[in-house]
Design a protein around this motif. Structure first.
Motif, PDB file in Angstrom:
ATOM      1  N   GLY A  80       0.748  -1.322   0.069  1.00 10.91           N
ATOM      2  CA  GLY A  80      -0.244   0.077  -0.005  1.00 10.91           C
ATOM      3  C   GLY A  80       0.874   1.123   0.197  1.00 10.91           C
ATOM      4  O   GLY A  80       2.193   1.296   0.236  1.00 10.91           O
ATOM      5  N   THR A  81       0.201   2.507  -0.278  1.00 12.94           N
ATOM      6  CA  THR A  81       1.152   3.819  -0.470  1.00 12.94           C
ATOM      7  C   THR A  81       0.375   4.781   0.716  1.00 12.94           C
ATOM      8  O   THR A  81      -0.670   4.392   1.134  1.00 12.94           O
ATOM      9  CB  THR A  81       0.812   4.207  -1.842  1.00 12.94           C
ATOM     10  N   ASN A  82       0.853   5.738   0.580  1.00 12.90           N
ATOM     11  CA  ASN A  82       0.284   6.907   1.279  1.00 12.90           C
ATOM     12  C   ASN A  82      -0.765   7.676   0.549  1.00 12.90           C
ATOM     13  O   ASN A  82      -0.703   9.127   1.049  1.00 12.90           O
ATOM     14  CB  ASN A  82       1.515   7.646   2.031  1.00 12.90           C
ATOM     15  N   ASP A  83      -1.042   7.395  -0.432  1.00 12.54           N
ATOM     16  CA  ASP A  83      -1.771   8.028  -1.345  1.00 12.54           C
ATOM     17  C   ASP A  83      -3.161   8.280  -0.668  1.00 12.54           C
ATOM     18  O   ASP A  83      -3.701   7.413   0.147  1.00 12.54           O
ATOM     19  CB  ASP A  83      -2.078   7.243  -2.725  1.00 12.54           C
ATOM     20  N   LEU A  84      -3.842   9.461  -0.570  1.00  8.76           N
ATOM     21  CA  LEU A  84      -5.010   9.845  -0.080  1.00  8.76           C
ATOM     22  C   LEU A  84      -6.149   8.967  -0.316  1.00  8.76           C
ATOM     23  O   LEU A  84      -6.954   8.724   0.740  1.00  8.76           O
ATOM     24  CB  LEU A  84      -5.539  11.231  -0.205  1.00  8.76           C
ATOM     25  N   SER A  85      -6.189   8.182  -1.482  1.00 11.89           N
ATOM     26  CA  SER A  85      -7.215   7.497  -1.611  1.00 11.89           C
ATOM     27  C   SER A  85      -7.029   6.013  -0.909  1.00 11.89           C
ATOM     28  O   SER A  85      -8.087   5.198  -0.769  1.00 11.89           O
ATOM     29  CB  SER A  85      -7.451   7.301  -2.935  1.00 11.89           C
ATOM     30  N   ASN A  86      -6.117   5.826  -0.400  1.00 14.29           N
ATOM     31  CA  ASN A  86      -5.639   4.695   0.438  1.00 14.29           C
ATOM     32  C   ASN A  86      -5.684   4.824   1.968  1.00 14.29           C
ATOM     33  O   ASN A  86      -5.343   3.948   2.874  1.00 14.29           O
ATOM     34  CB  ASN A  86      -4.342   3.783   0.039  1.00 14.29           C
ATOM     35  N   LEU A  87      -5.841   6.114   2.297  1.00 20.01           N
ATOM     36  CA  LEU A  87      -6.110   6.393   3.921  1.00 20.01           C
ATOM     37  C   LEU A  87      -7.301   6.697   4.272  1.00 20.01           C
ATOM     38  O   LEU A  87      -7.989   7.398   3.588  1.00 20.01           O
ATOM     39  CB  LEU A  87      -5.176   7.606   4.075  1.00 20.01           C
TER      40      LEU A  87
END
Length: 118
Positions: A80-87
């Motif tokens: 996973g990433t720290n992209d806003l769609s993943n948070l």
């Protein structure tokens, strides 16, 4: 090459130096995963998430008054990433129970627990 491999030894039989080397390796891998996830969200992004979620936990919908966790829907440990769609924001209790599960895995496990109690 099987002849060059060290024989398997349980963790309790490792020397202190081998334990330290294993810990360093684990820390390095965790550090690399966090770097690959990208930069952390800015405080203004966190505030916009708070507004978008009406200051409620993404799982149990309890009001997030003061203490909250920033949770990854797809954990960094699973790519996973720290992209806003993943948070999204969660209460500490839900985030600690979720651990390294994905968002979908956690929702399925929650439904099973709810079904058992009802």
């Amino acid at each position: 090459d099987p002849e060059k491999r060290k024989p398997y030894r349980p963790a309790y039989k490792l020397t202190d130096e081998e334990k330290r080397a294993n810990k360093r390796w684990a820390n390095l891998m965790q550090h690399q995963a966090r770097r690959a996830a990208g930069p952390k969200p800015h405080k203004f992004d966190i505030q916009s998430m708070m507004c978008r979620q009406d200051a409620r936990c993404g799982y149990c919908r309890v009001l997030l008054s003061g203490e909250f966790h920033i949770d990854h829907k797809q954990p960094v440990s699973k790519g996973g990433t720290n992209d806003l769609s993943n948070l999204h924001l969660t209460c500490p209790k839900c985030n600690m129970v979720k651990g390294a599960m994905t968002h979908e895995e956690f929702l399925v496990s929650k439904k099973r627990k709810v079904a058992v109690w009802t």
